[in-house]
Motif scaffolding. Structure first.
Motif, PDB file in Angstrom:
ATOM      1  N   ASP A   1       9.750 -13.715  -4.831  1.00 51.69           N
ATOM      2  CA  ASP A   1      10.297 -13.027  -3.490  1.00 51.69           C
ATOM      3  C   ASP A   1      10.422 -11.707  -3.598  1.00 51.69           C
ATOM      4  OD1 ASP A   1      13.649 -12.568  -3.714  1.00 51.69           O
ATOM      5  OD2 ASP A   1      12.807 -14.247  -4.947  1.00 51.69           O
ATOM      6  N   GLN A   2      10.382 -11.048  -4.882  1.00 51.17           N
ATOM      7  CA  GLN A   2      10.444  -9.766  -5.015  1.00 51.17           C
ATOM      8  C   GLN A   2       9.127  -8.937  -4.956  1.00 51.17           C
ATOM      9  OE1 GLN A   2      12.536  -8.448  -8.728  1.00 51.17           O
ATOM     10  NE2 GLN A   2      14.330  -9.453  -8.099  1.00 51.17           N
ATOM     11  N   TRP A   3       8.030  -9.641  -4.796  1.00 51.42           N
ATOM     12  CA  TRP A   3       6.719  -9.179  -4.756  1.00 51.42           C
ATOM     13  C   TRP A   3       6.561  -8.613  -3.252  1.00 51.42           C
ATOM     14  CZ3 TRP A   3       2.769  -7.572  -7.471  1.00 51.42           C
ATOM     15  CH2 TRP A   3       2.743  -7.780  -8.782  1.00 51.42           C
ATOM     16  N   TYR A   4       6.703  -9.085  -2.171  1.00 50.20           N
ATOM     17  CA  TYR A   4       6.568  -8.550  -0.927  1.00 50.20           C
ATOM     18  C   TYR A   4       7.249  -7.084  -0.729  1.00 50.20           C
ATOM     19  CZ  TYR A   4       6.007  -7.671   4.026  1.00 50.20           C
ATOM     20  OH  TYR A   4       5.606  -7.159   5.307  1.00 50.20           O
ATOM     21  N   ASP A   5       8.501  -6.778  -1.086  1.00 51.45           N
ATOM     22  CA  ASP A   5       9.183  -5.783  -0.998  1.00 51.45           C
ATOM     23  C   ASP A   5       8.361  -4.719  -1.821  1.00 51.45           C
ATOM     24  OD1 ASP A   5      11.070  -6.456   0.855  1.00 51.45           O
ATOM     25  OD2 ASP A   5      12.418  -6.863  -0.541  1.00 51.45           O
ATOM     26  N   PHE A   6       7.790  -5.150  -2.982  1.00 49.30           N
ATOM     27  CA  PHE A   6       7.251  -4.292  -4.063  1.00 49.30           C
ATOM     28  C   PHE A   6       5.991  -3.705  -3.527  1.00 49.30           C
ATOM     29  CE2 PHE A   6       4.550  -3.865  -7.793  1.00 49.30           C
ATOM     30  CZ  PHE A   6       5.374  -2.755  -8.419  1.00 49.30           C
ATOM     31  N   ILE A   7       5.321  -4.461  -2.406  1.00 48.28           N
ATOM     32  CA  ILE A   7       3.990  -4.083  -2.116  1.00 48.28           C
ATOM     33  C   ILE A   7       4.028  -3.594  -0.645  1.00 48.28           C
ATOM     34  CG2 ILE A   7       2.591  -5.491  -3.579  1.00 48.28           C
ATOM     35  CD1 ILE A   7       2.085  -7.343  -1.287  1.00 48.28           C
ATOM     36  N   ALA A   8       5.159  -3.673   0.151  1.00 49.39           N
ATOM     37  CA  ALA A   8       5.229  -3.596   1.505  1.00 49.39           C
ATOM     38  C   ALA A   8       4.785  -2.140   2.103  1.00 49.39           C
ATOM     39  CB  ALA A   8       6.570  -4.119   2.003  1.00 49.39           C
ATOM     40  N   GLU A   9       5.256  -1.093   1.275  1.00 50.52           N
ATOM     41  CA  GLU A   9       4.955   0.110   1.764  1.00 50.52           C
ATOM     42  C   GLU A   9       3.670   0.745   0.942  1.00 50.52           C
ATOM     43  OE1 GLU A   9       6.607   1.286   4.527  1.00 50.52           O
ATOM     44  OE2 GLU A   9       7.609  -0.634   4.590  1.00 50.52           O
ATOM     45  N   ASP A  10       3.234   0.038   0.086  1.00 51.65           N
ATOM     46  CA  ASP A  10       2.199   0.646  -0.338  1.00 51.65           C
ATOM     47  C   ASP A  10       0.644  -0.069  -0.082  1.00 51.65           C
ATOM     48  OD1 ASP A  10       0.348   1.313  -2.710  1.00 51.65           O
ATOM     49  OD2 ASP A  10       1.559   1.241  -4.019  1.00 51.65           O
TER      50      ASP A  10
END
Length: 143
Positions: free
Chosen positions: A77-86
């Protein structure tokens, strides 16, 4: 040059099986049909449970959630936030085989060392997370 080696611990079959049982018992208690996969520290399947009536698609999703969590040592579940703005990462990394960017997969750490991963699928990802967390709590690894 002197060659050296390292020692790495991994989750025992007994512990992996107990965690998978705890997950399916919790799933049954909340009337959900889930698939649970536990992988070793190398991402290889160690224990697998598919409850009667669990969705077929959830078989691979659960395995991939467990794999993703151990591959990077972070919950899925941490992946989406990790990639969202990149933008480049968000567009490119989702094509990586077996990568799951929504909840239900957790790395398993014992004394700060990564020893395996758990992946749960069969409901909404928030329900999958709840079931995986129940297994981690049963093992004394979560609050």
């Amino acid at each position: 040059m002197e060659l050296t080696t390292i020692t790495q611990r991994s989750l025992s079959l007994e512990s992996a099986d107990a965690m998978a049982r705890a997950a399916t018992e919790y799933s049954a208690s909340v009337d959900k049909k889930m698939v649970v996969a536990i992988v070793d520290r190398a991402g290889e399947l160690q224990v697998f449970r598919r409850m009667d009536g669990a969705p077929l698609l959830s078989v691979e999703i659960a395995r991939n959630k467990a794999y993703t969590s151990v591959a990077f040592g972070i919950p899925t579940d941490q992946w989406y936030d990790f990639i969202a703005e990149d933008q480049p990462l968000r567009v490119g990394i989702v094509h990586t085989p077996r990568l799951i960017v929504f909840g239900g997969g957790y790395p398993i750490y014992v004394d700060g060392e990564l020893v395996g991963g758990i992946g749960v699928s069969g409901g909404h990802y928030t329900e999958d997370m709840e079931v995986a967390q129940a297994a981690l709590r049963a093992a004394g690894l979560a609050d």
